[in-house]
Motif scaffolding. Structure first.
Motif: not given
Lengths: 605, 605
Positions: A4-13, A29-40
């Motif tokens: 789900i998240l590779h590293c602490q940096r991602l978690q903080i982001m 600001a330009a960041i990493v945006r992480h989405y978790i999508w359950k498709v059903s």
């Protein structure tokens, strides 16, 4: 399984993102945006009729991705569709450097199987209005789509002013399943399930009458298409006529299908981001008594023009500015209606709500009917009027290295109805092109180049297509890297007399300059003179009008393999696509998660 | 892509096979039989109601495989299901030496993706009556099933006489899609689509009444299940009540749903091979005024017994001998009716036609209603009566090395209804066990062994299951190779008061000895004394009766990974399965075509 998240940096982001989204809809600001999508699959009553829809995290349409130019988008797609695969295309995102994330099943990746998680990673490198949707079989029709809004970085301003920014997804909706539609399209005779305002259980009966009607129509220039949706949706809400159906099946008072509302404050100006995710329908969008100023198309600034209605074709996005400058004591209708084919589907309606009137208060007037469906000239006029905004013109190369003319025809292959380009109906191989080319697999697709032209001298585009035996092929166009390519889309008559259909064409991985539109048969020596080489708009999706032509130019500067196709779901399913390869040798290492299907299994050690 | 025929030898064999099948239905010598199956959705009116069904080469049910003991069966499955994967299980075929051909998605192979061809190769090493069906999601319900009839080699005789051999497939049929059913089963609250004799469009409305009815039922020992099919089919033909539906949707005169006919000649004896492919229903089969002699069950000879009706559970096969010894001037009804739950579905009917009467001439009588649905004692009696035929007894090992008791309960996990064994509801990983174990992947499934027993002393099998929070797990039973394993299936009350459901259990890769059945709670010290260790029948499928127990013994002598599960499609979908591994280190090289999903992608070089 993808973590789900590779590293602490991602978690903080992620945390930052969540807090930020909670506070404001304008990202920073330009960041990493992480989405978790359950498709059903889930039961939905989008137009009051209860049926299965594909949902992302429970939502149909799916959640809007709101990002800032330069952000990296990471979407972990978890397939919970039981027995059905999935692939998601990020429409308008060029995927520079990440061609494997384009989401085109069969071209860039193997489909994501049930129970699996696939990670899409890409940069949204340009502000503008985009969309995402399934790119697998006829799955888009089941509701797997949504919007991507990319804002400018902090400190950079748009060349126009507005107070608020709102997204509006336009779509059409069917009560049969995508499997039913696909089976009908693949049958002899061609079979269609579903008519507007007809009880689902009696639809076959009415089909008989409809077929007779089809045979008898004589109107020139247009025809009634065989594909008619049940409802038009605005932001996933429509209103089907439930009369005669049990309330548990179709209930007009279901809150899920109450009209979508856009609440405005008198005197304020709104940027409305419109995205058409229709499976078929070409639309006109209008707001009762309000004018719109068109300012953006497919992520590019448009030289502003004012209009009472906006024509929008499947796969297109626009931004329009609307000022709430009418009598604020009442609400107004927003409506969409079908154009470019005779509408059998009622208009889609939403409420343009002046605060503090109740947002569900119906306007006292009749909804605007919208323009005539067969006013092709007005539709063409908008196309021609849409030019690049002064100060933001990207001047096109004045010459091209190659011209590919694509005659759009309906044909038959072994008795099955197909759509073809230069008499070739495309069929995707079970091994994605991108992987096949990178892995030097020689037996995945036909290496013969597809035709670059048709017999234009002798072909009558106004006659019923008599080439009833088209070819089916997996062959692709190999483009020299960085070369300039012209595409001339040439429309023609279908297999029905006096019928030519509008086709909205969409290019993956690139924007193109729209050099011109015309009526009738394109003539290279004559029409090339009319090309707009001064201020053409750049787009990724463009209509080809009935019996007309559309000329495009693009630079093949994005290493990868890219689809170019009609955005009508049924047409794409029936082969109305071509594939461009360019600079594939420059493509980096394709993630192994793209593999797994077809001949990619031969690479398992 | 798998080639159609690898060599000339195969081509010749195919030719021989075709000619042979054309000449006679009794196959001759052990050969390779090569089938090419195109699997697709097609519109069918199996019970007069037109809907999508899965067809093999256009047929629903699929074609019968007729082979001779020792033959090698090669089936190239071409998936033309558009967006849906597929896997086919060869039910009753032990797959000795070919465990990768068992067709159990998630256990032995990755599902076959659309556009792909997968080759199943296996030997039918034992004469008898078997079947095949989808083993993926709830796909079986869409009609993907058929029969496998294996004859003795030339020169070897059955221990009973008959003149003709006929196959009869029994199944139940639903008007909703497998996606609708799966979505309902995965919803909170649990939702069910479809009632018998109810217009599809009004079914939700009636569900309300049905739920109230469910709450109010008080009958002891049995209950009305939530799963009710629309029709019962005999050889793919049923008759839904079309009243109120448009003829184009439901037409009782459609030839597709005219009753199946079995034409007989007076005085002749027929071997009827019966296979139950129901998704849910336990059935009784009877032929008006005719007695049947049961001679085979699941490929094993039965000590003959005569009966007026045969109880047959999903996953079971039987051969019965029927002599056409009644008045030949008329036809007779063949009927199937639902047992072990209160029937809401009309009986399935076929015509037992005495030549030369017209094969569509309805008998002058009312169809036999069949036995009472809740006569559990009769159902149990047949189970107990079914023993190995004298002279063909395979004496079971007198002791076992291990006893696994499996308490069958309905439970909830996070509010979702599930079925559990010893409070564990199984969930299949996205990487098949067989591959994971052969490739030494350590993170595919939970390595903790699942429980071998439940707290039998304190558990009241007659009370409503109160363990509302079961566990979901991917853990499997590792069995010592060649060890003797006893399984005691223990039934109990579901989550509804006074309700215990019959569960037909099926073991892959092995036959088991059926050592005994009992009522109430199994007691190891007391009930083990009652085991039949003299002449138990061997089977691969066996019923667990309501509030009862069933004791089985098998030798774990087939290297591989094997499912053991309730054959009710919805129960399997909701976790009513366990997985046995044994001797996996002896398994040969798994074909790469089994790979491609889940973590098998990490093996791509």
């Amino acid at each position: 399984m993808v973590g789900i998240l590779h590293c602490q940096r991602l978690q903080i982001m992620l945390l930052v993102t969540c807090i930020f989204i909670a506070l404001t809809t304008v990202p920073a600001a330009a960041i990493v945006r992480h989405y978790i999508w359950k498709v059903s699959y889930q039961y939905k009553s989008l137009d009051c009729y209860k049926k299965l829809a594909i949902a992302i995290n429970g939502l149909t349409p799916g959640p809007t991705i709101s990002a800032v130019q330069g952000d990296t988008i990471v979407v972990d797609v978890i397939n919970n569709l039981s027995m059905e695969n999935v692939a998601i295309h990020w429409h308008g995102i060029r995927q520079r450097g990440t061609p494997w994330s384009d989401g085109a099943e069969g071209v860039t990746q193997c489909a994501i199987m049930p129970g699996e998680t696939y990670r899409y990673t890409y940069v949204v490198d340009r502000a503008g209005t985009y969309m995402y949707h399934s790119h697998y079989g006829m799955q888009k029709e089941a509701g797997l789509y949504g919007m991507i809004n990319v804002s400018l970085p902090l400190g950079v301003s748009e060349p126009f002013n507005y107070d608020f920014d709102r997204g509006i997804i336009l779509s059409d909706w069917y009560h049969h399943t995508s499997y039913e539609q696909a089976t009908g399209l693949s049958s002899i005779p061609f079979e269609w399930i579903g008519e507007p305002q007809v009880n689902y259980a009696t639809v076959y009966f009415d089909l008989q009458h409809f077929r007779e009607y089809m045979v008898n129509i004589t109107s020139f220039l247009h025809c009634i298409l065989y594909v008619i949706c049940q409802s038009l949706l605005i932001n996933g809400r429509g209103n089907y006529n439930c009369s005669g159906l049990a309330p548990s099946v179709c209930n007009s008072t279901n809150p899920q299908c109450s009209p979508s509302t856009l609440t405005v404050i008198s005197g304020k100006t709104y940027r409305l981001r419109l995205a058409s995710l229709t499976s078929l329908s070409s639309l006109s969008f209008q707001i009762e008594d309000h004018e719109m100023t068109v300012v953006e198309a497919d992520g590019h600034y448009v030289e502003p023009f004012v209009t009472k209605n906006l024509y929008i074709y499947s796969g297109e996005t626009y931004s329009v500015l609307v000022t709430a400058d009418q009598d604020p004591s009442r609400n107004y209708w927003t409506s969409i209606n079908v154009v470019a084919r005779k509408p059998e589907t009622p208009n889609g309606l939403a409420i343009f709500n002046y605060y503090p009137n109740h947002f569900h208060e119906f306007p006292p007037t009749n909804p605007p009917p919208g323009p005539l469906w067969n006013d092709t000239q007005s539709q063409m006029n908008q196309s021609v009027t849409t030019k690049a905004r002064q100060g933001f013109i990207v001047t096109p190369p004045q010459k091209s290295d190659r011209v590919i003319v694509l005659l759009n025809t309906q044909n038959k292959i072994n008795g099955y109805v197909r759509w073809s380009l230069n008499n070739v109906s495309h069929s995707l191989p079970s091994t994605p092109y991108l992987i096949a080319l990178r892995e030097n697999m020689t037996d995945v697709f036909d290496p013969t180049p597809p035709p670059e032209d048709y017999d234009s001298e002798n072909y009558d585009i106004y006659s019923v297509s008599n080439n009833t035996n088209a070819n089916s092929s997996t062959s692709i166009y190999r483009l020299q890297f960085n070369s300039i390519v012209d595409i001339v889309l040439q429309n023609a008559n279908t297999m029905t007399a006096n019928c030519s259909e509008a086709h909205p064409w969409h290019l993956h991985g690139h924007d193109f300059w729209v050099l011109g539109y015309g009526e009738g048969k394109f003539n290279l020596s004559r029409d090339i003179e009319k090309y707009n080489l001064v201020d053409p708009i750049m787009k990724n999706s463009v209509p080809l009008h009935p019996y007309g032509w559309t000329a495009l130019r693009f630079q093949a500067d994005n290493p990868g393999v890219w689809l170019f196709h009609c955005h009508i779901e049924a047409h794409l399913f029936l082969g109305m696509l071509v594939v461009f390869e360019s600079g594939v040798e420059k493509v980096g290492i394709i993630p192994k998660s793209n593999y797994g299907c077809g001949k990619t299994k031969s690479l398992i050690k």
